[in-house]
Design a protein around this motif. Structure first.
Motif, short mmCIF file in Angstrom:
data_model
loop_
_atom_site.label_atom_id
_atom_site.label_comp_id
_atom_site.label_asym_id
_atom_site.label_seq_id
_atom_site.Cartn_x
_atom_site.Cartn_y
_atom_site.Cartn_z
N PHE A 57 22.69 71.00 -16.05
CA PHE A 57 23.34 69.77 -15.63
C PHE A 57 24.34 69.32 -16.67
CE2 PHE A 57 19.09 69.72 -13.77
CZ PHE A 57 19.42 69.64 -12.43
N TYR A 58 25.33 68.54 -16.24
CA TYR A 58 26.24 67.92 -17.19
C TYR A 58 25.43 66.99 -18.09
CZ TYR A 58 29.83 69.46 -13.89
OH TYR A 58 30.62 70.21 -13.07
N GLN A 59 25.85 66.85 -19.35
CA GLN A 59 25.13 66.01 -20.29
C GLN A 59 26.11 65.08 -21.00
OE1 GLN A 59 22.85 68.30 -23.07
NE2 GLN A 59 21.99 69.60 -21.48
N ARG A 60 25.61 63.92 -21.42
CA ARG A 60 26.40 63.03 -22.27
C ARG A 60 26.37 63.65 -23.66
NH1 ARG A 60 29.90 59.73 -20.29
NH2 ARG A 60 29.60 58.14 -21.82
N VAL A 61 27.55 63.88 -24.24
CA VAL A 61 27.64 64.49 -25.56
C VAL A 61 28.49 63.62 -26.47
CG1 VAL A 61 27.29 66.85 -24.74
CG2 VAL A 61 29.61 65.94 -24.86
N ASP A 62 28.25 63.73 -27.76
CA ASP A 62 29.01 63.01 -28.76
C ASP A 62 29.60 64.04 -29.72
OD1 ASP A 62 30.05 60.88 -30.29
OD2 ASP A 62 28.33 60.96 -31.63
N VAL A 63 30.92 64.19 -29.70
CA VAL A 63 31.60 65.13 -30.58
C VAL A 63 32.64 64.35 -31.37
CG1 VAL A 63 33.03 67.20 -30.69
CG2 VAL A 63 31.23 67.03 -28.97
#
Length: 104
Positions: A57-63
């Motif tokens: 699934f799509y995920q919330r990511v922090d880059v």
């Protein structure tokens, strides 16, 4: 509204929700294939990819302090007799590789 009418509305809503979920899953699968191809390109022709995975699934990511929807996964490569693993994060909207790193 009668019970039959309410049942029909619930049934139609369920069908619409299932259709939307199926569309998202198919899009995720196609996006994942494109991103794996980008990762292969970044690693170069010398790296033979022997396996890959992508979170389902799509995920919330922090880059780098930026939060967005992402596709998270990895590839396993083999160069001569050296096996390496790389993890990646790609933007779910643009398909841009946001991060790729070799796992030690």
């Amino acid at each position: 509204m009668s019970k039959k009418g309410i049942g029909s509305v619930i049934f139609a809503g369920t069908i619409l929700a299932a259709g939307a979920a199926a569309t998202v899953l198919v899009k995720h699968h196609l996006d994942s294939e494109k991103i794996i191809d980008k990762v292969k390109s970044v690693l170069g022709e010398d790296s033979k990819v022997i396996g890959s995975w992508v979170e389902p699934f799509y995920q919330r990511v922090d880059v780098n302090g930026q939060t967005s929807w992402g596709i998270v996964g990895g590839v396993t490569t083999m160069d001569d007799f050296d096996v390496s693993q790389y993890h990646f994060i790609a933007d779910a909207v643009s398909g841009e590789l946001l991060n790729i790193k070799k796992v030690q």
